[in-house]
Design a protein around this motif. Structure first.
Motif, mmCIF file in Angstrom:
data_model
loop_
_atom_site.group_PDB
_atom_site.id
_atom_site.type_symbol
_atom_site.label_atom_id
_atom_site.label_comp_id
_atom_site.label_asym_id
_atom_site.label_seq_id
_atom_site.Cartn_x
_atom_site.Cartn_y
_atom_site.Cartn_z
ATOM 1 N N ALA A 295 -39.402 171.954 -20.611
ATOM 2 C CA ALA A 295 -38.735 172.885 -19.679
ATOM 3 C C ALA A 295 -38.776 174.301 -20.265
ATOM 4 C CB ALA A 295 -37.295 172.440 -19.445
ATOM 5 N N ARG A 296 -38.504 174.409 -21.560
ATOM 6 C CA ARG A 296 -38.509 175.722 -22.226
ATOM 7 C C ARG A 296 -39.889 176.365 -22.104
ATOM 8 N NH1 ARG A 296 -39.821 178.189 -26.280
ATOM 9 N NH2 ARG A 296 -40.899 176.420 -27.197
ATOM 10 N N LYS A 297 -40.928 175.525 -22.321
ATOM 11 C CA LYS A 297 -42.304 176.021 -22.235
ATOM 12 C C LYS A 297 -42.618 176.577 -20.842
ATOM 13 C CE LYS A 297 -46.154 173.418 -22.463
ATOM 14 N NZ LYS A 297 -46.847 172.186 -22.857
ATOM 15 N N PHE A 298 -42.064 175.946 -19.806
ATOM 16 C CA PHE A 298 -42.304 176.403 -18.437
ATOM 17 C C PHE A 298 -41.269 177.438 -17.981
ATOM 18 C CE2 PHE A 298 -45.030 172.721 -18.435
ATOM 19 C CZ PHE A 298 -46.025 172.996 -17.510
ATOM 20 N N GLY A 299 -40.365 177.815 -18.884
ATOM 21 C CA GLY A 299 -39.349 178.827 -18.558
ATOM 22 C C GLY A 299 -38.313 178.330 -17.562
ATOM 23 N N LEU A 300 -38.020 177.022 -17.572
ATOM 24 C CA LEU A 300 -37.072 176.455 -16.605
ATOM 25 C C LEU A 300 -35.817 175.950 -17.307
ATOM 26 C CD1 LEU A 300 -39.574 174.187 -14.606
ATOM 27 C CD2 LEU A 300 -38.653 176.392 -13.862
ATOM 28 N N PRO A 301 -34.654 176.035 -16.662
ATOM 29 C CA PRO A 301 -33.478 175.374 -17.233
ATOM 30 C C PRO A 301 -33.653 173.854 -17.172
ATOM 31 C CG PRO A 301 -32.924 176.442 -15.143
ATOM 32 C CD PRO A 301 -34.367 176.764 -15.420
ATOM 33 N N PHE A 302 -33.139 173.170 -18.204
ATOM 34 C CA PHE A 302 -33.206 171.714 -18.249
ATOM 35 C C PHE A 302 -31.822 171.184 -17.890
ATOM 36 C CE2 PHE A 302 -33.212 167.784 -21.116
ATOM 37 C CZ PHE A 302 -33.884 167.009 -20.186
ATOM 38 N N ILE A 303 -31.703 170.513 -16.737
ATOM 39 C CA ILE A 303 -30.409 170.026 -16.262
ATOM 40 C C ILE A 303 -30.295 168.539 -16.612
ATOM 41 C CG2 ILE A 303 -28.856 169.856 -14.256
ATOM 42 C CD1 ILE A 303 -29.729 172.736 -14.692
ATOM 43 N N ALA A 304 -29.655 168.274 -17.741
ATOM 44 C CA ALA A 304 -29.509 166.883 -18.188
ATOM 45 C C ALA A 304 -28.041 166.485 -18.094
ATOM 46 C CB ALA A 304 -29.993 166.748 -19.619
ATOM 47 N N PRO A 305 -27.739 165.382 -17.427
ATOM 48 C CA PRO A 305 -26.332 164.966 -17.344
ATOM 49 C C PRO A 305 -25.801 164.595 -18.722
ATOM 50 C CG PRO A 305 -27.793 163.328 -16.314
ATOM 51 C CD PRO A 305 -28.661 164.446 -16.767
ATOM 52 N N HIS A 306 -24.500 164.748 -18.896
ATOM 53 C CA HIS A 306 -23.873 164.217 -20.103
ATOM 54 C C HIS A 306 -24.197 162.722 -20.144
ATOM 55 C CE1 HIS A 306 -20.642 162.570 -22.618
ATOM 56 N NE2 HIS A 306 -20.703 163.743 -23.227
ATOM 57 N N THR A 307 -24.345 162.154 -21.354
ATOM 58 C CA THR A 307 -24.788 160.751 -21.444
ATOM 59 C C THR A 307 -23.861 159.791 -20.684
ATOM 60 O OG1 THR A 307 -23.717 160.614 -23.576
ATOM 61 C CG2 THR A 307 -26.082 160.977 -23.602
ATOM 62 N N SER A 308 -22.578 160.155 -20.528
ATOM 63 C CA SER A 308 -21.677 159.246 -19.800
ATOM 64 C C SER A 308 -22.004 159.199 -18.303
ATOM 65 C CB SER A 308 -20.215 159.643 -20.011
ATOM 66 O OG SER A 308 -19.998 160.931 -19.519
ATOM 67 N N PHE A 309 -22.813 160.151 -17.828
ATOM 68 C CA PHE A 309 -23.225 160.130 -16.419
ATOM 69 C C PHE A 309 -24.649 159.591 -16.252
ATOM 70 C CE2 PHE A 309 -20.343 164.021 -16.403
ATOM 71 C CZ PHE A 309 -19.244 163.317 -15.934
ATOM 72 N N CYS A 310 -25.263 159.110 -17.357
ATOM 73 C CA CYS A 310 -26.650 158.616 -17.283
ATOM 74 C C CYS A 310 -26.698 157.147 -16.868
ATOM 75 C CB CYS A 310 -27.356 158.792 -18.623
ATOM 76 S SG CYS A 310 -27.763 160.510 -18.993
ATOM 77 N N THR A 311 -26.066 156.274 -17.665
ATOM 78 C CA THR A 311 -26.049 154.867 -17.265
ATOM 79 C C THR A 311 -25.154 154.757 -16.023
ATOM 80 O OG1 THR A 311 -24.409 154.612 -18.996
ATOM 81 C CG2 THR A 311 -26.566 153.687 -19.448
ATOM 82 N N ASP A 312 -25.237 153.604 -15.358
ATOM 83 C CA ASP A 312 -24.546 153.476 -14.072
ATOM 84 C C ASP A 312 -23.065 153.839 -14.176
ATOM 85 O OD1 ASP A 312 -26.899 152.771 -12.992
ATOM 86 O OD2 ASP A 312 -26.477 150.631 -12.834
ATOM 87 N N ASN A 313 -22.637 154.711 -13.280
ATOM 88 C CA ASN A 313 -21.247 155.187 -13.294
ATOM 89 C C ASN A 313 -20.857 155.627 -11.900
ATOM 90 O OD1 ASN A 313 -21.238 158.432 -13.123
ATOM 91 N ND2 ASN A 313 -23.110 157.742 -14.106
ATOM 92 N N ALA A 314 -19.549 155.666 -11.644
ATOM 93 C CA ALA A 314 -19.078 155.975 -10.293
ATOM 94 C C ALA A 314 -18.901 157.472 -10.054
ATOM 95 C CB ALA A 314 -17.755 155.256 -10.038
ATOM 96 N N ALA A 315 -18.893 158.277 -11.120
ATOM 97 C CA ALA A 315 -18.726 159.723 -10.926
ATOM 98 C C ALA A 315 -19.898 160.280 -10.121
ATOM 99 C CB ALA A 315 -18.623 160.425 -12.287
ATOM 100 N N MET A 316 -21.105 159.827 -10.469
ATOM 101 C CA MET A 316 -22.293 160.334 -9.752
ATOM 102 C C MET A 316 -22.290 159.868 -8.292
ATOM 103 S SD MET A 316 -25.308 157.933 -11.382
ATOM 104 C CE MET A 316 -25.539 156.227 -10.810
ATOM 105 N N ILE A 317 -21.708 158.708 -8.038
ATOM 106 C CA ILE A 317 -21.633 158.188 -6.663
ATOM 107 C C ILE A 317 -20.624 159.021 -5.865
ATOM 108 C CG2 ILE A 317 -21.049 156.134 -5.260
ATOM 109 C CD1 ILE A 317 -23.678 155.929 -7.005
ATOM 110 N N ALA A 318 -19.503 159.354 -6.519
ATOM 111 C CA ALA A 318 -18.490 160.196 -5.864
ATOM 112 C C ALA A 318 -19.094 161.555 -5.518
ATOM 113 C CB ALA A 318 -17.284 160.371 -6.795
ATOM 114 N N LEU A 319 -19.897 162.102 -6.437
ATOM 115 C CA LEU A 319 -20.483 163.424 -6.187
ATOM 116 C C LEU A 319 -21.458 163.385 -5.005
ATOM 117 C CD1 LEU A 319 -20.998 166.280 -8.346
ATOM 118 C CD2 LEU A 319 -23.122 165.542 -7.287
ATOM 119 N N ALA A 320 -22.317 162.362 -4.987
ATOM 120 C CA ALA A 320 -23.286 162.250 -3.881
ATOM 121 C C ALA A 320 -22.557 162.039 -2.551
ATOM 122 C CB ALA A 320 -24.261 161.113 -4.149
ATOM 123 N N GLY A 321 -21.508 161.202 -2.545
ATOM 124 C CA GLY A 321 -20.738 160.956 -1.318
ATOM 125 C C GLY A 321 -20.035 162.218 -0.864
ATOM 126 N N SER A 322 -19.504 162.958 -1.820
ATOM 127 C CA SER A 322 -18.805 164.199 -1.525
ATOM 128 C C SER A 322 -19.759 165.206 -0.865
ATOM 129 C CB SER A 322 -18.239 164.758 -2.834
ATOM 130 O OG SER A 322 -17.610 165.970 -2.630
#
Ligand code: KG4
Ligand code: ZN
Length: 348
Positions: A295-322
């Protein structure tokens, strides 16, 4: 892109994690995850029937804990988002039944969410307030790599709700490649994290493992890697250095993923504003390092979730539903959420 302002309860039960989360906007107030990994370890993979039963036991306590950790009252919840596809039918049914019953009693909307969309938007979940916010217009269109036990997809997100699959796997998912490789090396299930830990102390160049379809921009393939790992284990026998083998396996998987990301960035670089990542394998430290460098090489921000939002979790589902509820999703009637084992990504 806007989100609901009030509290959203997320519920996830598509595979082997029972999870409930409370979100206020993008901020997580709680994100409780009860993993069945120990239960399925003895079988070396998820057994659907056992998964459903374990979800039934865990679901209500998990929701209860999510509400109490968030420091809110159930009656303050404005809407519920629940994973309804894709996934194990029995497992999904537990979460959807729980969400529907709660919605019926509380008289609030309940929306079904596509699990993959949760992963795609998981980089927007905030772990704590005060984190620097950004405008959604600043990061979309985004190239997002989804890598989990069930998925390996490179997706162009024009904006939330508008997805184009640029590449997908023709056989195993990246997480399966980690898990199957770990099993061959005698490491416990789920193997991705174990491979990462062993790889830290190993030499990634010790064993030569193949990268499938290296010139094909539209497809990943990990089945050859699995066969090559099996051959390696047979050839080396007791002499095999597990740490070097884990490091070599991780390097092959990370290279297979990052090569296609670079190809896609070369093709779409003019229009893309950020590089994103999601899914269980997105917590792999080596993959994060390599993608952040690209991402740095292409001059782009790298948007990586905190690791607690990587494996299956309900926070990401709440966000998509919202997102869908705030942006005109048809509000389903209670009990009418369609549960599906497979389903295409939703479109707005
Ligand atoms: O997203 P997820 O929790 O479930 C699915 O939707 O499939 O992903 C689980 C996968 C497993 O294959 C697991 O081995 C892998 O994510 N995983 C990792 C790491 N942590 C979890 N793979 C590599 N490195 C890790 N640190
Ligand atoms: Zn997942």
């Amino acid at each position: 892109m806007s989100l609901l302002r009030g509290l959203v309860l997320g519920i996830e039960s598509s595979c082997d994690e029972s999870s409930a989360a409370v979100l206020k906007g993008r901020l997580q107030l709680s994100n409780v995850i009860s993993s069945q990994a120990k239960l399925h370890e003895k079988w070396g993979g998820v057994v659907p029937e056992a998964a459903s039963r374990a979800h039934i036991e865990a679901m209500i306590p998990v929701v209860d804990e999510a509400i109490s950790l968030a420091g809110v009252k159930l009656q303050e919840i404005e809407a519920i988002a629940v994973t309804c596809c894709p996934g194990l039918i029995g497992a999904l049914s537990v979460g959807v039944s729980c969400a529907s019953a709660l919605g019926f009693v509380l008289k609030i909307p309940v929306i079904g969410v596509h699990h993959l969309e949760g992963h795609l938007l998981s980089g927007q979940c905030l772990l704590e307030s005060g984190t620097k916010d950004f405008e959604f217009d600043d990061i979309y269109p985004q190239l997002c790599l989804i890598v989990s036990g069930g998925h390996t997809e490179l997706i162009l997100i024009q904006k939330p709700g508008h997805y184009e699959i640029l590449a997908e796997t023709r056989d195993d998912a990246a997480g399966e490649a980690f898990d199957k490789g770990a099993r061959l090396l005698g490491l416990p299930y789920p193997g991705g994290f174990m491979i990462q830990e062993e790889a830290r102390k190993g030499n990634p160049k010790r064993y030569q493992l193949p990268i499938g379809l290296r010139h094909d921009a539209a497809e990943f393939s990990f089945s050859g890697l699995k066969t090559a790992t099996l051959r390696l284990v047979e050839k080396e026998g007791a002499e095999i250095n597990i740490q070097d083998a884990a490091a070599s396996l991780q390097r092959a998987i990370v290279r297979a993923l990052s090569m296609k990301v670079e190809m896609a960035l070369n093709t779409h670089s003019g229009s893309i504003k950020s590089l994103g990542i999601g899914g269980g394998v997105a917590s792999n430290e080596s993959l994060r390092e390599v993608l952040s460098e690209i991402a740095r090489k292409f001059g782009l921000p790298f948007i990586a979730p905190h690791t607690s939002f990587c494996t299956d979790n309900a926070a990401m589902i709440a966000l998509a539903g919202s997102f869908w509820l705030a942006n005109g999703a048809p509000s389903p009637k209670y009990g009418q959420i369609d549960i599906q084992a497979t389903a295409p990504l939703p479109r707005s």
